[in-house]
Design an enzyme around this catalytic site. Sequence first.
Site, PDB file in Angstrom:
ATOM      1  N   GLY A  20       0.692  -1.318   0.091  1.00 15.35           N
ATOM      2  CA  GLY A  20      -0.087   0.117   0.028  1.00 15.35           C
ATOM      3  C   GLY A  20       0.848   1.180  -0.008  1.00 15.35           C
ATOM      4  O   GLY A  20       0.399   2.281   0.640  1.00 15.35           O
ATOM      5  N   GLY A  21       1.822   1.336  -0.989  1.00 16.19           N
ATOM      6  CA  GLY A  21       2.806   2.090  -0.563  1.00 16.19           C
ATOM      7  C   GLY A  21       2.638   3.609  -1.762  1.00 16.19           C
ATOM      8  O   GLY A  21       3.394   4.457  -1.747  1.00 16.19           O
ATOM      9  N   GLY A  22       1.441   3.469  -2.294  1.00 16.73           N
ATOM     10  CA  GLY A  22       1.301   4.551  -3.452  1.00 16.73           C
ATOM     11  C   GLY A  22       0.832   5.688  -3.047  1.00 16.73           C
ATOM     12  O   GLY A  22       1.103   6.815  -3.855  1.00 16.73           O
ATOM     13  N   SER A  23       0.303   5.709  -1.733  1.00 13.71           N
ATOM     14  CA  SER A  23      -0.282   7.118  -1.319  1.00 13.71           C
ATOM     15  C   SER A  23      -0.573   7.082   0.156  1.00 13.71           C
ATOM     16  O   SER A  23      -0.347   5.961   0.830  1.00 13.71           O
ATOM     17  CB  SER A  23      -1.785   7.367  -2.116  1.00 13.71           C
ATOM     18  OG  SER A  23      -2.452   6.383  -1.485  1.00 13.71           O
ATOM     19  N   LEU A  72      -3.819  -7.177  -3.594  1.00 10.79           N
ATOM     20  CA  LEU A  72      -3.511  -7.986  -2.704  1.00 10.79           C
ATOM     21  C   LEU A  72      -4.726  -8.834  -1.987  1.00 10.79           C
ATOM     22  O   LEU A  72      -4.331  -9.570  -1.294  1.00 10.79           O
ATOM     23  CB  LEU A  72      -3.073  -7.136  -1.283  1.00 10.79           C
ATOM     24  CG  LEU A  72      -1.804  -6.326  -1.318  1.00 10.79           C
ATOM     25  CD1 LEU A  72      -1.482  -5.244  -0.239  1.00 10.79           C
ATOM     26  CD2 LEU A  72      -0.646  -7.091  -1.502  1.00 10.79           C
ATOM     27  N   SER A 150      -4.082  -0.426  14.355  1.00 15.53           N
ATOM     28  CA  SER A 150      -4.882   0.850  14.529  1.00 15.53           C
ATOM     29  C   SER A 150      -5.499   0.813  15.964  1.00 15.53           C
ATOM     30  O   SER A 150      -6.008  -0.322  16.439  1.00 15.53           O
ATOM     31  CB  SER A 150      -6.184   0.789  13.750  1.00 15.53           C
ATOM     32  OG  SER A 150      -7.058   1.943  13.886  1.00 15.53           O
ATOM     33  N   TYR A 163     -13.483  -3.906  10.010  1.00 13.05           N
ATOM     34  CA  TYR A 163     -11.955  -3.366   9.898  1.00 13.05           C
ATOM     35  C   TYR A 163     -11.459  -3.446  11.376  1.00 13.05           C
ATOM     36  O   TYR A 163     -10.210  -4.045  11.523  1.00 13.05           O
ATOM     37  CB  TYR A 163     -11.971  -1.678   9.615  1.00 13.05           C
ATOM     38  CG  TYR A 163     -10.740  -1.061   9.706  1.00 13.05           C
ATOM     39  CD1 TYR A 163      -9.851  -1.214   8.747  1.00 13.05           C
ATOM     40  CD2 TYR A 163     -10.247  -0.325  10.612  1.00 13.05           C
ATOM     41  CE1 TYR A 163      -8.667  -0.618   8.848  1.00 13.05           C
ATOM     42  CE2 TYR A 163      -9.355   0.385  10.732  1.00 13.05           C
ATOM     43  CZ  TYR A 163      -8.433   0.395   9.860  1.00 13.05           C
ATOM     44  OH  TYR A 163      -7.369   0.863   9.872  1.00 13.05           O
TER      45      TYR A 163
END
Length: 256
Positions: A20-23, A72, A150, A163
């Site tokens: 999840g490194g794009g944003s 993913l 989280s 979640y």
Amino acid sequence: MAETIISYGDLKEKGVLITGGGSGIGAALVEGFAAQGAKTAFIDFADEPSRELVRRLSATSLHTPIYLKADLRSIEETKAAVEQAACQMDGLSVLINNAGWDDRHDFATVTEDYWDMSQAINLKQVFFVSQAAAPHLIRAGGGSIVNFSSISYVRNMSEMPAYTTAKAAIIGLTKSLAGKLGPENIRVNALMPGMIVTERQKRLWLTEEKIDAMLDSQCLKQVLVAQDLVGPCLFLASSASAAITAQTLVVDGGVL
């Protein structure tokens, strides 16, 4: 991004994979590791922000980050992306399981399909990315895995039960993997962020009133942003935390 204050020399030239490194938080982590001189690869599904991140960092990084497109939710795609990352970086020493989907959803309307999709994105892939990466970390002589949880599940937040279930489970998975991989000199820890204000969060969920309410509950009266997670993540990835495993580091400005 805020200037990196501490340099972790052992991260230079290390292979680092971030999901999840794009944003958002993931992009801040990619930039942070690239600034350390690490060989950095990231998995994402969103082309435009991911390619823009690579373009932006290519001019300033010792090693241009590698963008690997994969969904993913697909274990086959996930495993292929991990193998490609290890191959292109000539090894893998650090895995950051950052990817997640904090979609809000009502308890009464959650369907089986929705539940399964949420767990696939928020929990299932964390296990299978780790499983695929572990042999490479072992071949490297050890390394570090950092999983993102989280504080939402600790605070009894009612608007995203699927979640929060996944984020609670990540703590258990972290401790289990730490026990399994410790003899291989692989440390596994978790980060538990508080309210991190990103553009996506502001666009979809966060109002000024909600941000102010969280600030009232924090000891530190500052809005937390993605860059606030870079330092803790670098620390857990580096040899500065060489004796730390099976732990969860809370980064929430002092809510918990």
